[in-house]
Design an enzyme around this catalytic site. Structure first.
Site, short mmCIF file in Angstrom:
data_model
loop_
_atom_site.label_atom_id
_atom_site.label_comp_id
_atom_site.label_asym_id
_atom_site.label_seq_id
_atom_site.Cartn_x
_atom_site.Cartn_y
_atom_site.Cartn_z
N TYR A 157 -1.70 -2.70 -2.81
CA TYR A 157 -0.57 -2.67 -1.87
C TYR A 157 -0.46 -4.00 -1.14
CZ TYR A 157 2.44 -0.81 1.90
OH TYR A 157 3.47 -0.58 2.79
N ILE A 181 4.56 2.90 11.16
CA ILE A 181 5.83 3.56 11.50
C ILE A 181 5.75 5.04 11.11
CG2 ILE A 181 8.36 3.47 11.17
CD1 ILE A 181 7.15 0.84 12.27
P1 NAI Z 1 9.03 7.00 3.06
O1 NAI Z 1 8.04 7.67 2.18
O2 NAI Z 1 9.54 7.75 4.23
O3 NAI Z 1 10.25 6.46 2.21
C1 NAI Z 1 10.08 5.83 0.97
C2 NAI Z 1 11.23 6.23 0.05
O4 NAI Z 1 11.10 5.47 -1.16
C3 NAI Z 1 11.20 7.72 -0.34
O5 NAI Z 1 12.47 8.29 -0.14
C4 NAI Z 1 10.82 7.71 -1.82
O6 NAI Z 1 11.42 8.76 -2.57
C5 NAI Z 1 11.36 6.34 -2.24
N1 NAI Z 1 10.71 5.86 -3.46
C6 NAI Z 1 9.39 5.85 -3.78
N2 NAI Z 1 9.22 5.36 -5.00
C7 NAI Z 1 10.44 5.02 -5.47
C8 NAI Z 1 10.93 4.47 -6.69
N3 NAI Z 1 10.11 4.18 -7.70
N4 NAI Z 1 12.25 4.24 -6.80
C9 NAI Z 1 13.10 4.56 -5.80
N5 NAI Z 1 12.72 5.12 -4.65
C10 NAI Z 1 11.40 5.34 -4.50
O7 NAI Z 1 8.27 5.66 3.55
P2 NAI Z 1 8.76 4.41 4.42
O8 NAI Z 1 7.66 4.10 5.33
O9 NAI Z 1 10.12 4.60 4.96
O10 NAI Z 1 8.77 3.27 3.29
C11 NAI Z 1 9.79 2.29 3.18
C12 NAI Z 1 9.18 0.91 2.98
O11 NAI Z 1 8.51 0.51 4.17
C13 NAI Z 1 8.13 0.82 1.86
O12 NAI Z 1 8.38 -0.35 1.10
C14 NAI Z 1 6.82 0.71 2.61
O13 NAI Z 1 5.85 0.04 1.86
C15 NAI Z 1 7.28 -0.06 3.83
N6 NAI Z 1 6.36 0.00 4.98
C16 NAI Z 1 6.15 1.18 5.65
C17 NAI Z 1 5.28 1.21 6.73
C18 NAI Z 1 5.00 2.48 7.49
O14 NAI Z 1 4.09 2.47 8.34
N7 NAI Z 1 5.71 3.54 7.27
C19 NAI Z 1 4.57 -0.01 7.18
C20 NAI Z 1 4.90 -1.19 6.43
C21 NAI Z 1 5.76 -1.18 5.37
#
Ligand code: NAI
Length: 249
Positions: free
Chosen positions: A153, A186
Site C-alpha cells: 500500500y 478518515i
Molecule cells: P471506502 O472503502 O469507503 O471507498 C472505496 C471505494 O472504492 C469503495 O466504494 C469500493 O467499492 C471502491 N473500489 C475498491 N476497489 C475498486 C476497484 N477495483 N475499482 C473501482 N472501485 C473500487 O474507502 P475510502 O477511504 O473512501 O477510500 C478512498 C481512497 O482514499 C482510497 O484510494 C484510499 O486508499 C484513500 N485513503 C483513505 C484513507 C482513510 O483513512 N480512509 C487514508 C488515506 C487514503
C-alpha cells in the site's frame, strides 16, 4: 463548477461519495463510478434527490477494457470531461515475510497505481479539449511516510505522488493540472473495521487535531484543486491529515 463534467472512481462510498456530493452541490455533472454498481447507483440517486446532476457507472479500475469504455461513455454523456478524480482503493495488508507478499504487491500496485494511469490515458483526449482540465489523484499520508506491515500500500501511494509530479511536468504546457490529495485517518469503509476505541486512542496519540477526519473534509481538498481558480497549482501533494505528518512529539 457549474458546467464542468467530473468523473470519480470508487465514488460509491467514503471519500469518493462525499466528493461526488460536493461537486454536484457546486453545480458539476458527476459521473459516479464504482466496481460496486449498487452503491454507485445509490449515490447518484441521492444526488438527484438533492437536485444535482449525476449518473452511475459500474467501473472496476483494474479492468483496462472497461476503463476505456466507461470514460468514453461518460464523455459522451457530459459532452466532454473536465475533471478526473482517481480515488478508488482498498486497504492492502502485506507483511514482508508473508508467503503471498509478491502477489499482494502486484495486486496493490495494479489497483492503487497502475489503474490511475489507465483512467488518465483514457481521459486525456477529453481533458485536452477542456478549458480547465484537472487530474486529482488520491494518495495518502502513506505516500509521504510509512507504517509497518502495509508495504505494498505504502509503495503504491508513494508511487501516486511520483506519477502526479511527473505528469504535472509532462502535461503543463497543455494547461492540464495534476495534483494529489493525501488523506490522514478518515472515517470511511476502509477504516470501518478498526474498533472505535482504537481510532480514538490512535487519533489522540498521533493527530494534532486529536480526531479522525470525515470524508467531506477530504472532498473539500479535492474540490479546491479542481476549481478553475486553482489554475496555477500543479504537481502538489496536499496533506489533509489533521497535522499528523508534521507532528514530532
Ligand atoms: P471506502 O472503502 O469507503 O471507498 C472505496 C471505494 O472504492 C469503495 O466504494 C469500493 O467499492 C471502491 N473500489 C475498491 N476497489 C475498486 C476497484 N477495483 N475499482 C473501482 N472501485 C473500487 O474507502 P475510502 O477511504 O473512501 O477510500 C478512498 C481512497 O482514499 C482510497 O484510494 C484510499 O486508499 C484513500 N485513503 C483513505 C484513507 C482513510 O483513512 N480512509 C487514508 C488515506 C487514503
Amino acid at each position: 463548477m457549474a458546467g464542468h463534467v467530473v468523473l470519480i472512481t470508487g465514488a460509491g462510498s467514503g471519500i469518493g461519495r462525499a466528493t461526488a456530493h460536493l461537486f454536484a452541490d457546486e453545480g458539476a455533472r458527476v459521473a459516479v463510478t464504482d466496481m460496486d454498481f449498487s452503491s454507485a447507483e445509490a449515490v447518484a440517486a441521492e444526488i438527484a434527490a438533492a437536485g444535482g446532476n449525476a449518473r452511475a457507472w459500474e467501473l472496476d479500475v483494474t479492468d483496462r477494457g472497461a476503463v476505456a469504455a466507461v470514460v468514453s461513455e461518460v464523455a459522451s454523456w457530459g459532452s466532454g470531461l473536465d475533471v478526473l478524480v482517481n480515488n478508488a482503493g482498498a486497504s492492502i495488508g502485506s507483511p514482508i515475510d508473508h508467503d503471498d507478499f509478491e502477489q499482494t504487491l502486484e495486486f496493490g500496485i495494479d489497483l492503487l497505481l497502475t489503474s490511475l494511469t489507465r483512467t488518465i490515458r483514457a481521459a486525456l483526449p477529453h481533458l485536452r479539449r477542456s478549458a480547465a482540465g484537472r487530474i486529482i489523484n488520491v494518495s495518502s499520508t502513506e505516500g509521504v511516510g510509512g507504517s509497518a506491515r502495509i508495504a505494498a500500500y505504502t509503495a503504491a501511494k508513494h508511487g501516486v505522488i511520483g506519477l502526479t509530479r511527473s505528469l504535472a511536468v509532462e502535461l503543463g504546457d497543455e494547461g492540464i493540472t495534476v495534483n494529489a490529495v493525501c488523506p490522514g485517518p478518515i472515517h470511511t469503509g476502509i477504516t470501518s473495521v478498526i474498533p472505535d476505541e482504537m481510532k480514538v486512542k490512535f487519533a489522540r496519540r498521533t493527530v494534532p487535531l486529536r480526531r479522525y477526519g470525515e470524508p467531506e473534509e477530504i472532498a473539500h481538498g479535492i474540490l479546491h484543486l479542481a476549481l478553475p481558480a486553482s489554475s496555477y497549482i500543479t504537481g502538489h501533494a496536499l496533506l489533509v491529515d489533521g497535522g499528523m505528518t508534521v507532528k514530532n512529539n
